[in-house]
Design a protein around this motif. Structure first.
Motif, PDB file in Angstrom:
ATOM      1  N   ALA A 286       0.988  -0.983  -0.577  1.00 53.12           N
ATOM      2  CA  ALA A 286      -0.263  -0.032   0.068  1.00 53.12           C
ATOM      3  C   ALA A 286       0.557   1.299   0.178  1.00 53.12           C
ATOM      4  O   ALA A 286       0.950   2.076  -0.782  1.00 53.12           O
ATOM      5  CB  ALA A 286      -0.837  -0.160   1.056  1.00 53.12           C
ATOM      6  N   ALA A 287       1.839   1.089   0.957  1.00 50.66           N
ATOM      7  CA  ALA A 287       3.049   2.630   0.745  1.00 50.66           C
ATOM      8  C   ALA A 287       3.384   2.603  -0.347  1.00 50.66           C
ATOM      9  O   ALA A 287       3.612   4.005  -0.665  1.00 50.66           O
ATOM     10  CB  ALA A 287       3.956   2.274   1.826  1.00 50.66           C
ATOM     11  N   GLU A 288       4.209   1.663  -0.979  1.00 53.36           N
ATOM     12  CA  GLU A 288       4.604   1.292  -2.365  1.00 53.36           C
ATOM     13  C   GLU A 288       3.541   2.137  -3.311  1.00 53.36           C
ATOM     14  O   GLU A 288       4.283   3.090  -4.206  1.00 53.36           O
ATOM     15  CB  GLU A 288       5.037   0.732  -2.723  1.00 53.36           C
ATOM     16  N   ALA A 289       2.560   1.601  -3.364  1.00 50.73           N
ATOM     17  CA  ALA A 289       1.891   1.944  -4.585  1.00 50.73           C
ATOM     18  C   ALA A 289       1.112   4.002  -4.349  1.00 50.73           C
ATOM     19  O   ALA A 289       0.899   4.528  -5.387  1.00 50.73           O
ATOM     20  CB  ALA A 289       0.557   1.152  -4.389  1.00 50.73           C
ATOM     21  N   GLU A 290       0.605   3.942  -2.743  1.00 50.28           N
ATOM     22  CA  GLU A 290       1.213   5.008  -2.668  1.00 50.28           C
ATOM     23  C   GLU A 290       2.108   6.492  -3.463  1.00 50.28           C
ATOM     24  O   GLU A 290       1.776   7.803  -4.299  1.00 50.28           O
ATOM     25  CB  GLU A 290       0.800   6.035  -1.646  1.00 50.28           C
ATOM     26  N   ALA A 291       3.712   5.867  -3.022  1.00 50.68           N
ATOM     27  CA  ALA A 291       4.825   6.250  -3.336  1.00 50.68           C
ATOM     28  C   ALA A 291       4.704   6.577  -5.001  1.00 50.68           C
ATOM     29  O   ALA A 291       5.299   7.175  -5.621  1.00 50.68           O
ATOM     30  CB  ALA A 291       5.686   5.678  -2.460  1.00 50.68           C
ATOM     31  N   MET A 292       4.282   5.620  -5.561  1.00 55.72           N
ATOM     32  CA  MET A 292       4.550   5.508  -7.553  1.00 55.72           C
ATOM     33  C   MET A 292       3.576   6.182  -7.774  1.00 55.72           C
ATOM     34  O   MET A 292       4.082   6.348  -8.717  1.00 55.72           O
ATOM     35  CB  MET A 292       4.332   3.869  -7.822  1.00 55.72           C
ATOM     36  N   ALA A 293       2.353   7.365  -7.037  1.00 52.80           N
ATOM     37  CA  ALA A 293       1.680   7.759  -7.753  1.00 52.80           C
ATOM     38  C   ALA A 293       1.751   8.637  -8.938  1.00 52.80           C
ATOM     39  O   ALA A 293       1.375   9.311  -9.811  1.00 52.80           O
ATOM     40  CB  ALA A 293       0.598   8.439  -6.769  1.00 52.80           C
ATOM     41  N   PRO A 294       2.960  10.159  -8.502  1.00 54.73           N
ATOM     42  CA  PRO A 294       3.526  10.421  -9.624  1.00 54.73           C
ATOM     43  C   PRO A 294       4.196  10.100 -10.491  1.00 54.73           C
ATOM     44  O   PRO A 294       4.316  10.698 -12.106  1.00 54.73           O
ATOM     45  CB  PRO A 294       4.629  11.116  -8.344  1.00 54.73           C
ATOM     46  N   ILE A 295       4.754   9.017 -10.642  1.00 51.58           N
ATOM     47  CA  ILE A 295       5.301   8.464 -12.037  1.00 51.58           C
ATOM     48  C   ILE A 295       4.179   7.399 -12.268  1.00 51.58           C
ATOM     49  O   ILE A 295       4.086   7.648 -13.649  1.00 51.58           O
ATOM     50  CB  ILE A 295       6.306   7.127 -10.940  1.00 51.58           C
ATOM     51  N   LEU A 296       3.451   6.878 -11.873  1.00 50.27           N
ATOM     52  CA  LEU A 296       2.473   6.172 -12.604  1.00 50.27           C
ATOM     53  C   LEU A 296       0.643   7.172 -12.870  1.00 50.27           C
ATOM     54  O   LEU A 296       0.432   7.606 -14.471  1.00 50.27           O
ATOM     55  CB  LEU A 296       1.182   6.030 -11.456  1.00 50.27           C
ATOM     56  N   ALA A 297       1.532   8.888 -12.910  1.00 44.73           N
ATOM     57  CA  ALA A 297       0.500  10.147 -13.487  1.00 44.73           C
ATOM     58  C   ALA A 297      -0.126  10.481 -14.575  1.00 44.73           C
ATOM     59  O   ALA A 297      -0.471  10.271 -15.289  1.00 44.73           O
ATOM     60  CB  ALA A 297       0.679  11.320 -12.644  1.00 44.73           C
ATOM     61  N   PRO A 298       1.837  10.529 -15.240  1.00 42.74           N
ATOM     62  CA  PRO A 298       2.169  11.365 -16.713  1.00 42.74           C
ATOM     63  C   PRO A 298       1.109   9.768 -17.840  1.00 42.74           C
ATOM     64  O   PRO A 298       0.956  10.022 -18.748  1.00 42.74           O
ATOM     65  CB  PRO A 298       3.348  10.768 -16.236  1.00 42.74           C
ATOM     66  N   ARG A 299       0.911   8.253 -16.971  1.00 46.95           N
ATOM     67  CA  ARG A 299       0.573   7.593 -17.794  1.00 46.95           C
ATOM     68  C   ARG A 299      -1.162   7.021 -18.078  1.00 46.95           C
ATOM     69  O   ARG A 299      -1.755   6.140 -18.681  1.00 46.95           O
ATOM     70  CB  ARG A 299       0.951   5.868 -17.874  1.00 46.95           C
ATOM     71  N   GLY A 300      -1.529   8.075 -17.009  1.00 46.92           N
ATOM     72  CA  GLY A 300      -2.665   7.800 -16.295  1.00 46.92           C
ATOM     73  C   GLY A 300      -3.414   6.734 -15.878  1.00 46.92           C
ATOM     74  O   GLY A 300      -4.249   6.568 -16.019  1.00 46.92           O
ATOM     75  N   ALA A 301      -1.871   6.015 -15.624  1.00 45.15           N
ATOM     76  CA  ALA A 301      -2.792   4.665 -14.662  1.00 45.15           C
ATOM     77  C   ALA A 301      -3.271   4.587 -13.029  1.00 45.15           C
ATOM     78  O   ALA A 301      -2.644   5.632 -12.612  1.00 45.15           O
ATOM     79  CB  ALA A 301      -1.463   3.908 -15.155  1.00 45.15           C
ATOM     80  N   THR A 302      -3.822   3.696 -13.577  1.00 41.85           N
ATOM     81  CA  THR A 302      -4.265   3.739 -11.334  1.00 41.85           C
ATOM     82  C   THR A 302      -3.994   2.378 -11.157  1.00 41.85           C
ATOM     83  O   THR A 302      -4.020   1.284 -12.074  1.00 41.85           O
ATOM     84  CB  THR A 302      -6.796   4.002 -11.358  1.00 41.85           C
ATOM     85  N   VAL A 303      -4.382   2.180  -9.667  1.00 44.03           N
ATOM     86  CA  VAL A 303      -3.925   1.366  -8.751  1.00 44.03           C
ATOM     87  C   VAL A 303      -4.720   0.726  -8.351  1.00 44.03           C
ATOM     88  O   VAL A 303      -5.611   1.229  -7.359  1.00 44.03           O
ATOM     89  CB  VAL A 303      -2.683   1.238  -7.767  1.00 44.03           C
ATOM     90  N   ALA A 304      -5.476  -0.993  -8.543  1.00 41.49           N
ATOM     91  CA  ALA A 304      -6.159  -1.097  -7.929  1.00 41.49           C
ATOM     92  C   ALA A 304      -5.701  -2.451  -6.894  1.00 41.49           C
ATOM     93  O   ALA A 304      -5.325  -3.219  -7.172  1.00 41.49           O
ATOM     94  CB  ALA A 304      -7.507  -2.277  -8.396  1.00 41.49           C
ATOM     95  N   LEU A 305      -6.177  -1.800  -5.358  1.00 43.59           N
ATOM     96  CA  LEU A 305      -6.070  -2.991  -4.480  1.00 43.59           C
ATOM     97  C   LEU A 305      -6.335  -4.039  -4.252  1.00 43.59           C
ATOM     98  O   LEU A 305      -7.465  -3.872  -3.571  1.00 43.59           O
ATOM     99  CB  LEU A 305      -4.886  -1.862  -3.647  1.00 43.59           C
ATOM    100  N   ALA A 306      -5.762  -5.075  -4.015  1.00 45.17           N
ATOM    101  CA  ALA A 306      -6.795  -6.235  -3.500  1.00 45.17           C
ATOM    102  C   ALA A 306      -5.072  -6.725  -2.562  1.00 45.17           C
ATOM    103  O   ALA A 306      -4.767  -7.512  -2.648  1.00 45.17           O
ATOM    104  CB  ALA A 306      -7.026  -7.144  -3.901  1.00 45.17           C
ATOM    105  N   LEU A 307      -5.340  -5.963  -1.170  1.00 48.89           N
ATOM    106  CA  LEU A 307      -4.868  -6.380   0.159  1.00 48.89           C
ATOM    107  C   LEU A 307      -4.763  -7.550   0.805  1.00 48.89           C
ATOM    108  O   LEU A 307      -5.730  -6.744   1.959  1.00 48.89           O
ATOM    109  CB  LEU A 307      -3.363  -5.515   0.538  1.00 48.89           C
ATOM    110  N   THR A 308      -4.329  -8.566   1.885  1.00 57.08           N
ATOM    111  CA  THR A 308      -4.672  -9.027   2.913  1.00 57.08           C
ATOM    112  C   THR A 308      -3.757  -9.005   3.822  1.00 57.08           C
ATOM    113  O   THR A 308      -2.741  -8.956   3.797  1.00 57.08           O
ATOM    114  CB  THR A 308      -4.794 -11.223   2.457  1.00 57.08           C
ATOM    115  N   PRO A 309      -4.408  -8.613   4.532  1.00 56.55           N
ATOM    116  CA  PRO A 309      -4.130  -7.997   6.114  1.00 56.55           C
ATOM    117  C   PRO A 309      -3.336  -8.987   6.372  1.00 56.55           C
ATOM    118  O   PRO A 309      -3.769 -10.029   6.730  1.00 56.55           O
ATOM    119  CB  PRO A 309      -5.042  -7.006   7.051  1.00 56.55           C
ATOM    120  N   GLY A 310      -1.773  -8.294   7.103  1.00 55.00           N
ATOM    121  CA  GLY A 310      -1.507  -9.419   8.115  1.00 55.00           C
ATOM    122  C   GLY A 310      -0.992 -10.052   7.216  1.00 55.00           C
ATOM    123  O   GLY A 310      -0.092 -11.575   8.080  1.00 55.00           O
TER     124      GLY A 310
END
Length: 436
Positions: A286-310
């Motif tokens: 989750a932290a890396e996906a948030e940090a990658m937002a500026p790099i993904l933005a020029p391509r207009g890409a969005t990240v859909a997360l499906a993370l199992t806690p723990g």
């Protein structure tokens, strides 16, 4: 002279007694010989020792012949046992040779093979290799080497490439045998699998060539623009601003390339040392996906997360696992569909699937790109390998991201699985060990 009963002449009587004695001796000889023959036949049928001849009417000469036969049989059995031990020793030595060995008969058919050859070609009946050996024996270069070895009586060498079922490169030494082996073997094939060595050599050459090319292109661009700024564009502010922007992009490209090369070298130095520590993979993703937002933005890409806690990977290095996440997300953004969705999921590995039997977690990154042709997938983790070289450079890739991912996964004793369908997209899955 009075006529009365005739009495046999002494000579005739003696002759009769002699005949009867000879007949008795002959019967005794024949009986002794029959007993000796039966004893020898029994020993031959049972593959055992010659039994002792016993009896009150055994002639001394027959007894001596029987004893000689027993001594001869014992000597032959001892020699046969010694030969068998030598054959077993030879077979054991051949079986344990690290290189594949195949024995051919007079017709060129395979008689037997050692364990390395059976591993290389698959096991056939009677210890002979199966599977791909027929393709090797039909190869023109091997046929020529075998014919030359038989004609000249000297070892011959052939370098052979077998394209199916997978590409393999072999060096074959054909060694004639004179006299032949006890099983009819007339020629030895000593094989060395050079596939890995040749692949490593090609990768080394490609690495040097590609690294030089990757650095030469931006460096030449920067030098060219410097000459332009010193000359024709020295009094043109608009051209200076444009050229300086291009120079900054090329310098950034070289910086990323050098950083990736240094990072890859550091990973390879410690690849043999397993990491220590625990990583909450869901939180890190989750932290890396948030940090990658500026790099993904020029391509207009969005990240859909499906993370199992723990979901915890252990043992694991948080910094290197974060690098894996960044490289896979950046790769998906660059090669995926513009404005598409990148699906990032983290979950425990399901037991009984393609993953190792021990506990583990699976990190998955899926894009909606054009997909990767199947023939390119095995080479994606090679340094500087690109499916589309021109497009890879134009979007800023160094060609080292997946190589870094592979080496990090190897250090964590994990598994990297790449799947792709042309026109649909690509999926990158990473299995990492977890606490049991």
């Amino acid at each position: 002279m009075a006529f009365g009963a005739l009495e046999p002449a002494p000579g005739l009587a003696a002759l009769g007694v002699t005949g009867l004695a000879a007949f008795g001796v002959a019967r005794l000889w024949l009986g002794n010989l029959r007993r000796l023959t039966e004893a020898l036949r029994q020993a031959a049928d049972d593959h055992g020792p010659v039994p002792a001849l016993e009896g009150p009417l055994l002639l001394p000469s027959i007894a001596e012949i029987g004893e000689t036969a027993r001594r001869l049989a014992r000597a032959l059995a001892s020699q046969a046992e010694q030969v068998a031990r030598l054959r077993q020793a030879d077979a054991a030595i051949i079986e344990r040779l690290p290189d594949p060995l195949v024995v051919l008969d007079e017709t060129g058919a395979a008689l037997r093979a050692n364990g390395a050859a059976r591993t290389l070609f698959g096991s056939g009946q009677g210890g002979a290799p199966g599977g791909d050996l027929a393709a090797l024996l039909r190869h023109p270069a091997l046929a020529e080497a075998v014919a030359s070895a038989r004609a000249a009586g000297l070892p011959q060498r052939a370098d052979i490439a077998l394209p199916v079922p997978v590409m393999r490169e072999l060096t074959v030494h054909a060694v004639p045998l004179d006299p032949p082996l006890s099983d009819g073997g007339r020629l030895l094939l000593l094989l060395s699998d050079r596939t890995r060595d040749r692949a490593v050599e090609r990768m080394r050459v490609d690495f040097v060539a590609n690294a030089s090319h990757e650095l030469r292109t931006p460096l030449a661009s920067v030098i060219g623009f410097i000459d332009t700024l010193r000359g024709p564009a020295k009094d043109d502010p608009e051209a200076q601003a444009r050229f300086l922007g291009i120079m900054a992009d090329q310098a950034e490209r070289m910086r990323r390339l050098i950083d990736d090369l240094l990072g890859l070298s550091r990973i390879e130095v410690t690849e043999h040392q397993p990491p220590t520590g625990r990583v909450d993979l869901a939180t890190l993703a989750a932290a890396e996906a948030e940090a990658m937002a500026p790099i993904l933005a020029p391509r207009g890409a969005t990240v859909a997360l499906a993370l199992t806690p723990g979901t915890v990977a252990a043992p694991a290095d948080a910094g290197q696992i974060g690098q894996v996440l960044r490289n896979l997300l950046e790769n998906a953004a660059r090669y995926g569909r513009e404005g598409g969705t990148i699906r990032l999921s983290v979950a425990p590995a399901e037991p009984g699937t393609r993953w190792p039997a021990r506990p583990g977690v699976v990190l998955t990154v899926q894009d909606e790109g054009p997909g990767i042709p199947r023939q390119h997938i095995p080479r994606l983790t090679e340094r500087f390998y690109r499916v589309d070289r021109g497009r890879g450079r134009s979007i800023g890739g160094t060609g080292l991201g997946l190589a870094i991912v592979k080496h990090i996964v190897n250090r964590h004793r994990g598994v990297l699985l790449i799947e792709s369908e042309e026109g649909v997209g690509s999926t990158f899955r990473v299995w990492l060990p977890a606490e049991g």
